[in-house]
Design an enzyme around this catalytic site. Structure first.
Site, mmCIF file in Angstrom:
data_model
loop_
_atom_site.group_PDB
_atom_site.id
_atom_site.type_symbol
_atom_site.label_atom_id
_atom_site.label_comp_id
_atom_site.label_asym_id
_atom_site.label_seq_id
_atom_site.Cartn_x
_atom_site.Cartn_y
_atom_site.Cartn_z
ATOM 1 N N CYS A 128 23.112 10.180 19.718
ATOM 2 C CA CYS A 128 22.351 10.344 20.952
ATOM 3 C C CYS A 128 21.767 11.747 21.021
ATOM 4 O O CYS A 128 22.488 12.713 21.315
ATOM 5 C CB CYS A 128 23.254 10.092 22.155
ATOM 6 S SG CYS A 128 24.165 8.534 22.091
ATOM 7 N N PRO A 132 14.751 11.588 28.101
ATOM 8 C CA PRO A 132 13.480 11.168 28.711
ATOM 9 C C PRO A 132 12.391 12.228 28.649
ATOM 10 O O PRO A 132 11.208 11.900 28.502
ATOM 11 C CB PRO A 132 13.893 10.872 30.166
ATOM 12 C CG PRO A 132 15.332 10.450 30.058
ATOM 13 C CD PRO A 132 15.907 11.294 28.968
ATOM 14 N N TRP A 162 16.586 6.207 23.892
ATOM 15 C CA TRP A 162 16.237 5.725 22.550
ATOM 16 C C TRP A 162 17.431 5.771 21.597
ATOM 17 O O TRP A 162 17.274 6.030 20.401
ATOM 18 C CB TRP A 162 15.076 6.520 21.945
ATOM 19 C CG TRP A 162 13.875 6.624 22.824
ATOM 20 C CD1 TRP A 162 13.291 7.772 23.266
ATOM 21 C CD2 TRP A 162 13.103 5.544 23.368
ATOM 22 N NE1 TRP A 162 12.209 7.489 24.060
ATOM 23 C CE2 TRP A 162 12.062 6.121 24.142
ATOM 24 C CE3 TRP A 162 13.188 4.150 23.295
ATOM 25 C CZ2 TRP A 162 11.126 5.353 24.826
ATOM 26 C CZ3 TRP A 162 12.260 3.393 23.981
ATOM 27 C CH2 TRP A 162 11.249 3.992 24.728
ATOM 28 N N THR A 164 20.003 4.186 19.301
ATOM 29 C CA THR A 164 20.372 2.979 18.564
ATOM 30 C C THR A 164 21.866 2.744 18.748
ATOM 31 O O THR A 164 22.677 3.645 18.506
ATOM 32 C CB THR A 164 20.038 3.134 17.074
ATOM 33 O OG1 THR A 164 18.634 3.320 16.930
ATOM 34 C CG2 THR A 164 20.476 1.912 16.283
ATOM 35 N N ARG A 292 -3.105 -19.771 -1.825
ATOM 36 C CA ARG A 292 -4.055 -20.249 -0.827
ATOM 37 C C ARG A 292 -5.448 -20.345 -1.447
ATOM 38 O O ARG A 292 -5.923 -19.403 -2.083
ATOM 39 C CB ARG A 292 -4.079 -19.272 0.356
ATOM 40 C CG ARG A 292 -5.143 -19.557 1.400
ATOM 41 C CD ARG A 292 -4.772 -20.714 2.290
ATOM 42 N NE ARG A 292 -5.656 -20.803 3.449
ATOM 43 C CZ ARG A 292 -5.563 -21.729 4.368
ATOM 44 N NH1 ARG A 292 -4.630 -22.674 4.279
ATOM 45 N NH2 ARG A 292 -6.386 -21.752 5.401
ATOM 46 N N GLN A 303 -12.666 -10.323 -4.945
ATOM 47 C CA GLN A 303 -12.411 -8.926 -5.301
ATOM 48 C C GLN A 303 -11.954 -8.091 -4.109
ATOM 49 O O GLN A 303 -11.097 -7.210 -4.243
ATOM 50 C CB GLN A 303 -13.689 -8.323 -5.909
ATOM 51 C CG GLN A 303 -13.483 -6.973 -6.552
ATOM 52 C CD GLN A 303 -14.765 -6.444 -7.161
ATOM 53 O OE1 GLN A 303 -15.598 -5.879 -6.462
ATOM 54 N NE2 GLN A 303 -14.940 -6.650 -8.461
ATOM 55 N N GLY A 364 -5.094 -13.870 7.232
ATOM 56 C CA GLY A 364 -6.033 -14.355 8.238
ATOM 57 C C GLY A 364 -5.324 -14.797 9.506
ATOM 58 O O GLY A 364 -4.381 -14.159 9.964
ATOM 59 N N GLU A 388 12.571 9.214 14.741
ATOM 60 C CA GLU A 388 13.125 10.249 13.864
ATOM 61 C C GLU A 388 12.053 11.221 13.387
ATOM 62 O O GLU A 388 12.027 11.645 12.236
ATOM 63 C CB GLU A 388 13.867 9.616 12.685
ATOM 64 C CG GLU A 388 15.109 8.873 13.144
ATOM 65 C CD GLU A 388 16.149 8.729 12.072
ATOM 66 O OE1 GLU A 388 16.415 9.713 11.362
ATOM 67 O OE2 GLU A 388 16.702 7.622 11.953
ATOM 68 N N SER A 391 4.780 10.988 12.995
ATOM 69 C CA SER A 391 3.956 11.455 11.867
ATOM 70 C C SER A 391 3.379 12.833 12.146
ATOM 71 O O SER A 391 3.264 13.677 11.245
ATOM 72 C CB SER A 391 2.828 10.456 11.580
ATOM 73 O OG SER A 391 3.340 9.266 11.013
#
Length: 408
Positions: A128, A132, A162, A164, A292, A303, A364, A388, A391
């Site tokens: 933990c 917030p 947050w 886990t 498919r 291609q 698709g 964690e 980016s």
């Protein structure tokens, strides 16, 4: 010190195949159900414990693999099975790393076994740190730990988010402020034993992805802990705080931060999880493109589709190499002079997000439905550019490391 290698030895291949079998036979058939239920998958974790996959011994063996590849190899296979179930099985690991990297020998020996339990009595743990108003900005943390010298107890108050396994864990590792004037330098980590009065679960989050993993707030209201529950011990904390105060006074360099050390150690592991998700989505897309038919020929004959698959495989392999390099460096005791841990997490996380999106595109309309797993994989991958260390934070860490400039 083992030399860096990209070739798994016979024992490692055996472990990889064993985990892959569990992922294919137990995790994948259960993945959609637990994603829909959004509940902690106790039966899956108990099955992992029954075969020895969820156990302190197993993770210790992989953690101390001299090549450094044991943990990333295991993570990739589990998260190839399913990310939500994978995180339920591995979520205890972040708390375990916190104890392993910051605890005394006595604390390690006492608490790590209680985080996992055994095949007949499975336990879990939670780390933990986030709050917030304090996610990436750890200096904004407000959860406070005050030392009661007369009773040799620490009193904790605050709210974590947050987390886990938060609230349902047997053991919680909580990062708290012990000296507000030092900002992020004034933090310490505490072990909260099972059934400690004052600790409760707050809001449980309904998430976009990794829904089989329990994520919740943890509320600490007058939680009293014996002095020996301070990770590393009070003498070590007092010495560290004294150095921090002196460095603040003289304008010196930053001191060790327990939460950041835990995250840095875990970043290649998180990167390996992302590689597993990306690889799973790529394999579904490749199989679909080969089987498919559109306009009288396999989709892969187009291609545009074939080039997408080539890019997907290239990115996955590059991400794995970054993860393995960082994991080997950490095990070999080589410093991350260019933030190689953050590099691995950054690139692997963004690869998972991009590859799962490409997989949906190749399938698709089918890719957008829950009849195929890539829709779930895409939702699961989204968190890997956020938790964690986002980016953006990874890029900041890398930029600061390679430039030695306090970039903001």
């Amino acid at each position: 010190m083992a030399e860096f290698t990209m070739e798994l030895n016979e024992d490692q291949r055996g472990v990889r195949d064993w985990i892959h079998g569990f992922a294919a036979e137990v995790m994948r058939p259960a993945a959609a159900e637990w994603d829909e239920r959004e509940e902690f998958p106790w039966p899956v974790v108990q099955e992992a414990a029954r075969i020895g996959l969820y156990s302190l011994d197993f993770y210790a063996q992989q953690f101390f693999d001299p090549t450094g590849l044991g943990i990333p190899m295991a993570m990739e296979e589990l998260f190839w099975g399913d990310a939500g179930l994978g995180l339920a099985i591995t979520g205890t690991g972040l708390a375990a790393i916190g104890v392993l990297t910051n605890g005394t020998e006595e604390q390690i020996g006492t608490w790590l076994p209680q985080m996992y339990g055994d095949a007949h009595d499975v336990k879990i743990a939670a780390f933990c740190s986030s709050e917030p108003d304090a996610g990436s900005d750890v200096s904004a943390m407000r959860t406070r730990a005050v030392y009661d010298e007369a009773k040799d107890e620490w009193v904790l108050n605050g709210t974590k988010t947050w987390a886990t396994n938060g609230g349902i864990a047997n053991v919680h590792i909580v990062v708290a402020v012990v000296d507000p004037e030092l900002g992020a330098r004034g933090h310490a980590s505490f072990i909260v034993p099972p059934d400690t009065p004052g600790l409760s679960q707050g809001q449980k989050f309904k998430k976009h992805g990794i829904r089989a993993s329990h994520t919740a707030e943890v509320v600490l209201d007058g939680v009293r802990l014996p002095g020996h529950c301070l990770l590393g011990g009070k003498d070590k904390l007092d010495e560290r705080l004294a150095r921090a105060r002196e460095r603040v006074r003289t304008g010196g360099a930053r001191t060790h931060n327990a939460a950041m050390a835990t995250f840095e150690a875990s970043r290649p592991t998180v990167g390996a999880q992302a590689v597993g998700i990306a690889r799973a989505a790529y394999e579904v897309a490749l199989d679909y493109a080969q089987t498919r038919h559109q306009f009288g020929r396999p989709v892969i004959d187009n291609q545009g589709v074939a080039f997408q698959l080539a890019d997907m495989r290239t990115r996955i392999d590059a991400a794995r190499l970054l993860v393995w390099r960082a994991s080997w460096m950490a095990t070999a005791g080589k410093p991350f002079t260019a933030a190689e841990g953050s590099m691995s997490k950054l690139f692997a996380g963004e690869t998972a997000k991009a590859v799962t999106a490409q997989a949906m595109q190749i399938l698709g309309g089918n890719g957008y439905t829950r009849e195929y797993p890539v829709e779930r994989m895409h939702r699961d991958a989204a968190i890997y550019t956020i938790f964690e260390g986002t980016s953006e934070i990874q890029r900041l860490v890398i930029a600061r490391t390679i430039s030695d400039v306090p970039i903001r």
